[in-house]
Design a protein around this motif. Structure first.
Motif, PDB file in Angstrom:
ATOM      1  N   VAL A 180       0.825  -1.212   0.000  1.00  0.00           N
ATOM      2  CA  VAL A 180       0.000   0.000   0.000  1.00  0.00           C
ATOM      3  C   VAL A 180       0.857   1.258   0.000  1.00  0.00           C
ATOM      4  O   VAL A 180       0.480   2.277  -0.594  1.00  0.00           O
ATOM      5  CB  VAL A 180      -0.944  -0.029   1.229  1.00  0.00           C
ATOM      6  N   ALA A 181       2.021   1.226   0.658  1.00  0.00           N
ATOM      7  CA  ALA A 181       2.835   2.432   0.834  1.00  0.00           C
ATOM      8  C   ALA A 181       4.048   2.483  -0.074  1.00  0.00           C
ATOM      9  O   ALA A 181       4.835   3.428   0.003  1.00  0.00           O
ATOM     10  CB  ALA A 181       3.287   2.526   2.292  1.00  0.00           C
ATOM     11  N   GLU A 182       4.243   1.501  -0.953  1.00  0.00           N
ATOM     12  CA  GLU A 182       5.433   1.442  -1.795  1.00  0.00           C
ATOM     13  C   GLU A 182       5.251   2.266  -3.070  1.00  0.00           C
ATOM     14  O   GLU A 182       4.162   2.302  -3.647  1.00  0.00           O
ATOM     15  CB  GLU A 182       5.728  -0.017  -2.151  1.00  0.00           C
ATOM     16  N   TRP A 232      -9.400   4.994  -6.644  1.00  0.00           N
ATOM     17  CA  TRP A 232      -9.875   5.987  -7.621  1.00  0.00           C
ATOM     18  C   TRP A 232     -10.090   7.336  -6.946  1.00  0.00           C
ATOM     19  O   TRP A 232      -9.693   8.379  -7.471  1.00  0.00           O
ATOM     20  CB  TRP A 232     -11.180   5.483  -8.248  1.00  0.00           C
ATOM     21  N   ALA A 233     -10.699   7.320  -5.753  1.00  0.00           N
ATOM     22  CA  ALA A 233     -10.978   8.573  -5.053  1.00  0.00           C
ATOM     23  C   ALA A 233      -9.684   9.271  -4.631  1.00  0.00           C
ATOM     24  O   ALA A 233      -9.606  10.505  -4.641  1.00  0.00           O
ATOM     25  CB  ALA A 233     -11.847   8.297  -3.824  1.00  0.00           C
ATOM     26  N   ALA A 234      -8.650   8.503  -4.299  1.00  0.00           N
ATOM     27  CA  ALA A 234      -7.412   9.102  -3.792  1.00  0.00           C
ATOM     28  C   ALA A 234      -6.451   9.503  -4.896  1.00  0.00           C
ATOM     29  O   ALA A 234      -5.781  10.543  -4.793  1.00  0.00           O
ATOM     30  CB  ALA A 234      -6.727   8.127  -2.830  1.00  0.00           C
ATOM     31  N   TYR A 235      -6.389   8.732  -5.976  1.00  0.00           N
ATOM     32  CA  TYR A 235      -5.336   8.942  -6.970  1.00  0.00           C
ATOM     33  C   TYR A 235      -5.848   9.309  -8.361  1.00  0.00           C
ATOM     34  O   TYR A 235      -5.038   9.539  -9.249  1.00  0.00           O
ATOM     35  CB  TYR A 235      -4.456   7.687  -7.057  1.00  0.00           C
ATOM     36  N   ARG A 236      -7.152   9.392  -8.501  1.00  0.00           N
ATOM     37  CA  ARG A 236      -7.694   9.803  -9.806  1.00  0.00           C
ATOM     38  C   ARG A 236      -8.647  10.975  -9.668  1.00  0.00           C
ATOM     39  O   ARG A 236      -8.515  11.975 -10.370  1.00  0.00           O
ATOM     40  CB  ARG A 236      -8.409   8.617 -10.468  1.00  0.00           C
ATOM     41  N   ALA A 237      -9.613  10.862  -8.750  1.00  0.00           N
ATOM     42  CA  ALA A 237     -10.619  11.926  -8.604  1.00  0.00           C
ATOM     43  C   ALA A 237     -10.200  12.980  -7.583  1.00  0.00           C
ATOM     44  O   ALA A 237     -10.870  14.014  -7.460  1.00  0.00           O
ATOM     45  CB  ALA A 237     -11.962  11.307  -8.190  1.00  0.00           C
ATOM     46  N   SER A 257      -7.121  12.936   0.078  1.00  0.00           N
ATOM     47  CA  SER A 257      -5.730  13.373  -0.027  1.00  0.00           C
ATOM     48  C   SER A 257      -4.812  12.372   0.695  1.00  0.00           C
ATOM     49  O   SER A 257      -4.836  12.296   1.930  1.00  0.00           O
ATOM     50  CB  SER A 257      -5.555  14.762   0.586  1.00  0.00           C
ATOM     51  N   PRO A 258      -4.025  11.582  -0.045  1.00  0.00           N
ATOM     52  CA  PRO A 258      -3.070  10.675   0.618  1.00  0.00           C
ATOM     53  C   PRO A 258      -2.087  11.424   1.501  1.00  0.00           C
ATOM     54  O   PRO A 258      -1.699  10.935   2.568  1.00  0.00           O
ATOM     55  CB  PRO A 258      -2.369   9.993  -0.557  1.00  0.00           C
ATOM     56  N   ALA A 259      -1.655  12.634   1.058  1.00  0.00           N
ATOM     57  CA  ALA A 259      -0.699  13.411   1.848  1.00  0.00           C
ATOM     58  C   ALA A 259      -1.297  13.804   3.193  1.00  0.00           C
ATOM     59  O   ALA A 259      -0.622  13.754   4.234  1.00  0.00           O
ATOM     60  CB  ALA A 259      -0.271  14.651   1.070  1.00  0.00           C
ATOM     61  N   ARG A 288      -1.726  12.955   9.057  1.00  0.00           N
ATOM     62  CA  ARG A 288      -2.560  12.694  10.226  1.00  0.00           C
ATOM     63  C   ARG A 288      -2.084  11.455  10.989  1.00  0.00           C
ATOM     64  O   ARG A 288      -2.204  11.391  12.211  1.00  0.00           O
ATOM     65  CB  ARG A 288      -4.017  12.522   9.793  1.00  0.00           C
ATOM     66  N   PHE A 289      -1.563  10.479  10.248  1.00  0.00           N
ATOM     67  CA  PHE A 289      -1.088   9.236  10.874  1.00  0.00           C
ATOM     68  C   PHE A 289       0.379   9.001  10.485  1.00  0.00           C
ATOM     69  O   PHE A 289       0.684   8.066   9.747  1.00  0.00           O
ATOM     70  CB  PHE A 289      -1.952   8.050  10.439  1.00  0.00           C
ATOM     71  N   PRO A 290       1.279   9.851  10.955  1.00  0.00           N
ATOM     72  CA  PRO A 290       2.684   9.741  10.531  1.00  0.00           C
ATOM     73  C   PRO A 290       3.344   8.436  10.998  1.00  0.00           C
ATOM     74  O   PRO A 290       4.184   7.875  10.302  1.00  0.00           O
ATOM     75  CB  PRO A 290       3.355  10.958  11.171  1.00  0.00           C
TER      76      PRO A 290
END
Length: 632
Positions: A298-300, A517-522, A526-528, A533-535
């Motif tokens: 998920v994080a790579e 789709w919501a995070a990386y297309r639409a 915001s992933p950032a 928020r959860f570092p």
């Protein structure tokens, strides 16, 4: 069968012949002919496999053995075993390997060591086919180690890169931990009465062994599978193995060699079935592997490492299926996964070949510039996510159903974790697809990207087709009376169909795709902002749960500390004893040399005294000596 089954030796034999030809004649001059020698050999192996498998439809397996080695009371044969399990695996290996070699013609063009690459690939193909068709566990181990050395050679193919050399050594060392267990299992079997190694004979003799011995053998065999199939906690070598050429990642570290551990457990399943505790361990390790690897993916951001973590996770699904009693489901997923995961790695190679970067954040907008690669990657991603009607849908649902209906303790927890893995799989695969192929180019290389040549594109299209239709194994095979459940099953295993689980699996897969789709297309999420928020969670996943750091600490604090203690013991105790004997001999020599007077009468006196003392010691008492002298 014209030769009574002996032509089965040609299945692994032809790639070995290709290796000899390439290594002897085509490493430098004529290296452009090297791939065609290997392609011809693999084509021959595939044809023989298909013909041989068709001949055993509805009949008994074919087993051929030749006397090989006699050591004391142990007898070892060189044999081949063709049944539906080995036949299906060999078709998978031959097909994927054949397509990868065609792809490699374009991908490896102009590389230094072009001929050497195909020599290594030939050696690997023969070793992998030899592992699959072996009819005894000793022969399996020999080819097991051969595929391991091929993995080392191919990961370090670009050995001038320090990272590639380090990754090759890491893979070799880590997998040795598991292989030691596998070898120990063989040694335990060699001390049994009777000592047999053939899988058919073992299936009968295992009933004569004590339950503790059977459990130990099963767990030790499984330790070999843990290393080779990158299961928790020996999974750390596979992401680093991406330092090798991408076709190597597609063939060895996605579709075939890493599946050898799953195949070994399936081949020796009669041992595990006799040891319920071992099956529970297999299920737990498989479940832990699929979960941890999915969270890492998920994080790579490295496109090949995402696929590497995905491979580890899917291998975990296969192991989990075998552990919960889903023998058919595990083997089914092994087969379908080989096609769509090889496809995904080759599409990643196509992208890297054009963009010259592994970082997905340096890509973007490649769908318009590389339509064939984008389309085939989408097929692979959908299959891996388990979307109907692609092959991954059928095999993954089989695993979930097997987990739900298992009689294993805690199977409900295993089912929930596996379902969570489905969500994460769909998410990270479509995160990869959206970042790579959608939006606008995020680098100059992506701006000028172009489609790969046809020699690379055609294998992608063929593998995409197989990713679509391989689910048909569930339904019907032309040379059998039914689907994979009729071909490959263990004992009285029954296949269960659950519409609820099928629907639930499809819903959670679509949920994972929707979040990606919501995070990386639409840009609805915001992933950032989530990472901010959860570092702690972000750091944990980014560093792969710090498993590499834990192994480094283990190596430095435990292994090296133990090595230093062993070195001290060797120098001061073992060497001290040897040196002490030498010192004692010297000391005695120095003391005794004063007795060397050179006077013959003194030597005669000493001799007589020693003779008398010796006789007294031998006979113990004076009267015994006197009676000996006076005896007539």
């Amino acid at each position: 069968m014209v030769l009574g089954g002996f032509e089965l030796f040609l299945i692994p034999g032809l790639p070995f012949v290709a290796f000899v030809l390439i290594a002897a004649f085509l490493l430098k001059r004529g290296e452009k002919a090297a791939p065609f020698v290997l392609i011809a050999a693999l084509t021959g192996s595939l044809v023989i496999t298909i013909q041989a498998l068709a001949s055993i439809a509805g009949g008994k397996p074919i087993s051929v053995s030749l006397p090989w080695l006699q050591v004391g009371g142990l007898s070892l044969d060189l044999g081949v075993l063709l049944d539906h399990l080995s036949g299906l695996m060999m078709i998978t290996v031959c097909t994927v390997s054949l397509l990868v070699q065609v792809y490699s013609i374009g991908y490896m063009k102009g590389e230094i060591g072009y001929g050497r690459y195909f020599a290594y690939m030939s050696l690997f193909s023969g070793s992998m086919l030899g592992l699959v068709i072996a009819d005894n566990i000793v022969q399996t181990y020999i080819f097991w180690e051969l595929v391991g050395i091929c993995s080392y050679l191919l990961i370090g193919f670009w050995y001038r890169r320090p990272s590639a050399a380090a990754a090759a050594k890491k893979a070799f060392v880590v997998t040795r931990f598991g292989d030691l267990g596998f070898l120990t299992a063989i040694l335990i079997l060699s001390f049994q009465k009777p000592a047999v190694f053939g899988f058919d004979q073992l299936s009968h003799s295992i009933r004569l062994m004590g339950p503790g011995v059977v459990t130990a053998v099963a767990l030790l065999i499984f330790s070999g599978a843990v290393g080779k199939s990158a299961q928790f906690p020996l999974h750390i070598w596979l992401p680093d193995a991406m330092e090798g050429p991408t076709p190597v990642s597609a063939l060895i570290h996605a579709a075939t060699m890493v599946a050898a551990g799953v195949y070994l457990v399936a081949r020796a399943y009669f041992i595990f079935a006799a040891a319920p505790a071992a099956l529970l361990v297999v299920a737990i390790i498989g479940t832990a592997t699929l979960f941890f690897a999915a969270t890492m993916g998920v994080a790579e951001n490295d496109i090949k490492r995402v696929l590497a973590y995905s491979t580890i996770s899917q291998l975990g699904y296969m192991m989990m299926a075998l552990g919960v009693g889903g023998y058919t489901a595990g083997v089914f997923h092994l087969t379908t996964h080989a096609f769509f995961k090889a496809l995904l790695f080759l599409t990643a190679g196509s992208v890297i070949h054009s963009v010259h970067s592994n970082d997905m954040w340096q890509m973007g907008g490649l769908g318009k510039r590389m339509p064939i690669t984008a389309f085939t990657c989408l097929i692979g991603a959908l299959a891996l996510a388990g979307i109907f009607p692609l092959s991954g849908f059928w095999s993954k649902d089989e695993i979930l159903t097997a987990a739900w209906y298992s009689h294993l303790p805690g199977h409900q927890i295993i089912f929930v974790v596996a379902l969570a893995g489905v969500v994460m799989t769909a998410f990270y695969m479509f995160r990869l697809w959206f970042l790579t192929f959608c939006g606008e180019p995020r680098s100059e290389q992506a701006e000028h990207a172009h489609e790969s040549p046809w020699v690379m594109a055609v294998p992608l299209l063929i593998l995409a087709t197989l990713a679509v239709i391989a689910g048909g194994l569930k339904l019907h095979i032309p040379w059998t009376t039914g689907g994979i459940g009729e071909m490959i099953r263990f004992g009285d295993e029954k296949e269960t169909v659950s519409v609820f689980i099928i629907g639930l699996s499809l819903v959670v897969s679509l949920l994972g795709i929707g979040v990606a789709w919501a995070a990386y297309r639409a840009n609805l999420i915001s992933p950032a902002a989530f990472n901010a928020r959860f570092p702690g969670l972000h750091r944990l996943l980014k560093n792969a749960w710090y498993f590499n750091r834990a192994w480094e600490l283990f190596a430095t604090r435990v292994v090296l500390a133990g090595a230093r203690m062993a070195a001290w013991f060797d120098r001061h105790v073992v060497n001290g004893m040897v040196d002490g004997v030498a010192w004692l001999a010297g000391w005695a020599g120095r003391r005794l040399r004063v007795a060397q007077t050179g006077q013959m009468q003194f030597y005669a006196l000493v001799f007589i005294f020693a003779l008398v003392a010796g006789l007294v010691v031998v006979f113990g008492r004076g009267q015994s000596l006197l009676s000996l002298v006076m005896r007539p």
